[in-house]
Design an enzyme around this catalytic site. Structure first.
Site, mmCIF file in Angstrom:
data_model
loop_
_atom_site.group_PDB
_atom_site.id
_atom_site.type_symbol
_atom_site.label_atom_id
_atom_site.label_comp_id
_atom_site.label_asym_id
_atom_site.label_seq_id
_atom_site.Cartn_x
_atom_site.Cartn_y
_atom_site.Cartn_z
ATOM 1 N N CYS A 85 -24.565 -35.504 -73.732
ATOM 2 C CA CYS A 85 -26.028 -35.429 -73.784
ATOM 3 C C CYS A 85 -26.523 -34.067 -73.305
ATOM 4 O O CYS A 85 -27.369 -33.444 -73.938
ATOM 5 C CB CYS A 85 -26.661 -36.512 -72.904
ATOM 6 S SG CYS A 85 -26.550 -38.163 -73.608
ATOM 7 N N HIS A 86 -26.022 -33.608 -72.177
ATOM 8 C CA HIS A 86 -26.687 -32.505 -71.485
ATOM 9 C C HIS A 86 -26.219 -31.123 -71.924
ATOM 10 O O HIS A 86 -26.880 -30.139 -71.624
ATOM 11 C CB HIS A 86 -26.533 -32.681 -69.977
ATOM 12 C CG HIS A 86 -27.250 -33.904 -69.470
ATOM 13 N ND1 HIS A 86 -28.612 -34.077 -69.604
ATOM 14 C CD2 HIS A 86 -26.799 -35.023 -68.848
ATOM 15 C CE1 HIS A 86 -28.963 -35.239 -69.078
ATOM 16 N NE2 HIS A 86 -27.878 -35.843 -68.619
ATOM 17 N N CYS A 142 -38.173 -31.619 -35.596
ATOM 18 C CA CYS A 142 -37.454 -30.564 -36.330
ATOM 19 C C CYS A 142 -38.021 -29.200 -35.956
ATOM 20 O O CYS A 142 -37.293 -28.229 -35.749
ATOM 21 C CB CYS A 142 -37.613 -30.750 -37.838
ATOM 22 S SG CYS A 142 -37.201 -32.382 -38.461
ATOM 23 N N CYS A 198 -28.608 -42.326 -64.673
ATOM 24 C CA CYS A 198 -27.860 -41.886 -65.854
ATOM 25 C C CYS A 198 -26.661 -42.806 -66.091
ATOM 26 O O CYS A 198 -26.393 -43.213 -67.217
ATOM 27 C CB CYS A 198 -27.358 -40.459 -65.669
ATOM 28 S SG CYS A 198 -28.474 -39.199 -66.279
ATOM 29 N N CYS A 226 -21.254 -36.953 -69.444
ATOM 30 C CA CYS A 226 -22.437 -36.166 -69.099
ATOM 31 C C CYS A 226 -22.658 -35.071 -70.135
ATOM 32 O O CYS A 226 -23.772 -34.820 -70.594
ATOM 33 C CB CYS A 226 -22.262 -35.514 -67.736
ATOM 34 S SG CYS A 226 -21.821 -36.638 -66.410
ATOM 35 N N CYS A 280 -36.976 -26.824 -32.794
ATOM 36 C CA CYS A 280 -35.907 -25.830 -32.896
ATOM 37 C C CYS A 280 -36.159 -24.841 -34.029
ATOM 38 O O CYS A 280 -35.981 -23.643 -33.871
ATOM 39 C CB CYS A 280 -34.564 -26.501 -33.144
ATOM 40 S SG CYS A 280 -33.977 -27.489 -31.773
ATOM 41 N N HIS A 281 -36.567 -25.375 -35.190
ATOM 42 C CA HIS A 281 -36.597 -24.533 -36.387
ATOM 43 C C HIS A 281 -37.933 -23.828 -36.594
ATOM 44 O O HIS A 281 -38.025 -22.969 -37.475
ATOM 45 C CB HIS A 281 -36.272 -25.375 -37.626
ATOM 46 C CG HIS A 281 -34.883 -25.944 -37.625
ATOM 47 N ND1 HIS A 281 -33.768 -25.166 -37.797
ATOM 48 C CD2 HIS A 281 -34.432 -27.202 -37.465
ATOM 49 C CE1 HIS A 281 -32.682 -25.938 -37.752
ATOM 50 N NE2 HIS A 281 -33.057 -27.174 -37.547
#
Lengths: 256, 108
Positions: A175-176, A71, A217, A172, A74-75
């Site tokens: 609860c959240h 990686c 979840c 979702c 290039c980076h």
């Protein structure tokens, strides 16, 4: 239906800098932790997730695959080239004509540039590399693009968030959004923000990605989970990232 | 989990006679032997059962660990900086592996 509310999160979370963990009414999961778990996250020496970050740093500069590059070839220095990248993910990708996240981007680059096998989703190496890269964006506010070509996928993500599902018939948002800060048996529910991912989860004794958490979840509400990297979870990941817009990236976080 | 990866924190320099804090963390699953896999077979006990620290080849700290120590065990303790030298750490696990780490300290 669920347990009565206890003290709001802010009163038991001590020593937190408001602007670091809260933007308007959006609160990082950090604020729902006990003091000890917060201390575990605060100290980079103690934070177990840093084993993954260190491993990720090794992978970043390790030559792998037929092309004989890494990686870093290039980076270069990830601290420079990858600063802020995680804060803008997931995003729309024209090639997939769908949402792409950090995990899938890494694997695509591996296949194309390194000519290496993609990592299995949720494998130790992929978690290590994502932890290392997310760590480079620590402190940068999360800001994902939801307009333009991303809009239909964002909508699908939003549509995933609100319907009830599973045998427990929960969504979702119940609860959240409606019950964050309350106890769900032994656990305190958070807003389900994703600015700390990938994170170290104490109850798993391991790192986990957003998709593993989504699946967890879904299982907890006795719904059939989707596969990691499925379109459903990618769209949801975009919606949830937008829900936490402005929250600084905290990765790698520690959660219960 | 990468097994046997360790990390230590020792002050690089200290005044003679100063009380210093030493921290050590090991990445280890610490399987307690009471857990089962999905297929019903038992995960065998696999823990770090002893931890030792030498300060210039003199044992200054040791601990016997048993099941119920959490995964990725962390320990911190204090000692007195007596002289410059090396602090060596050793973790002994059930498979007979010994993980080692060392750190230099300069006492002025």
């Amino acid at each position: 239906m669920l347990a009565a509310p206890l003290a709001p999160a802010a009163t038991f979370a001590q020593g937190w800098a408001a602007e670091r963990y809260q933007v308007e009414d959006r609160k990082s999961g950090y604020l729902y932790l006990g003091d000890q778990t917060q201390a575990l996250q605060d100290d980079d020496f103690l934070n177990h997730a840093f084993f993954a970050v260190e491993r990720g740093a090794e992978l970043w500069s390790a030559v792998d695959g037929a092309a004989g590059v890494s990686c870093a070839s290039c980076h270069g220095d990830a601290a420079e080239s990858m600063r802020g990248v995680t804060a803008r993910l997931p995003r729309y990708d024209s090639e997939r004509d769908g949402i792409i996240n950090l995990e899938l981007l890494i694997n695509r680059e591996r296949e194309r540039k390194l000519k290496a096998e993609p990592y299995a989703y949720e494998s130790e190496d992929l978690l290590a590399l994502t932890a290392f890269l997310a760590f480079q964006s620590r402190g940068i506010p999360s800001e994902v693009e939801i307009g333009g070509a991303a809009a239909p996928f964002f909508e699908k993500g939003r549509e995933h968030y609100f319907p009830r599902r599973g045998q427990l018939d929960l969504s979702c948002t119940q609860c959240h959004d409606e019950r964050d800060g309350m106890m769900l048996r032994g656990d305190r529910m958070s807003q389900g923000q994703t600015n700390g991912f990938p994170f170290y989860r104490l109850s798993w004794h391991s790192m986990g990605s957003t998709h593993r958490m989504f699946a967890w979840c879904n299982n907890a509400m006795r719904a059939e989970p989707y596969a990691p990297a499925s379109e459903e979870y990618l769209n949801l990941e975009l919606y949830v990232a937008w829900r936490g817009r402005g929250l600084p990236i905290e990765a790698p976080a520690v959660r219960r | 989990m990468a097994d046997g990866i360790t990390r230590v924190a020792v002050p690089e320099t200290a005044a003679k006679g100063e009380i210093i804090e030493i921290k050590a963390l090991a990445s280890h699953p610490m399987d307690n032997g009471f857990m089962f896999r999905d297929n019903g077979t038992r995960i065998p006990r696999w823990i770090i059962h002893r931890f030792e620290v030498d300060y210039n080849d003199e044992l200054i700290f040791a601990a016997d660990w048993h099941v119920a120590i959490s995964a990725n065990p962390y320990i911190s303790f204090h000692t007195i900086a007596t002289e410059s030298g090396t602090i060596n750490f050793r973790w002994f696990d059930d498979n007979g592996d010994i993980y080692t780490e060392s750190a230099k300290i300069t006492v002025v």
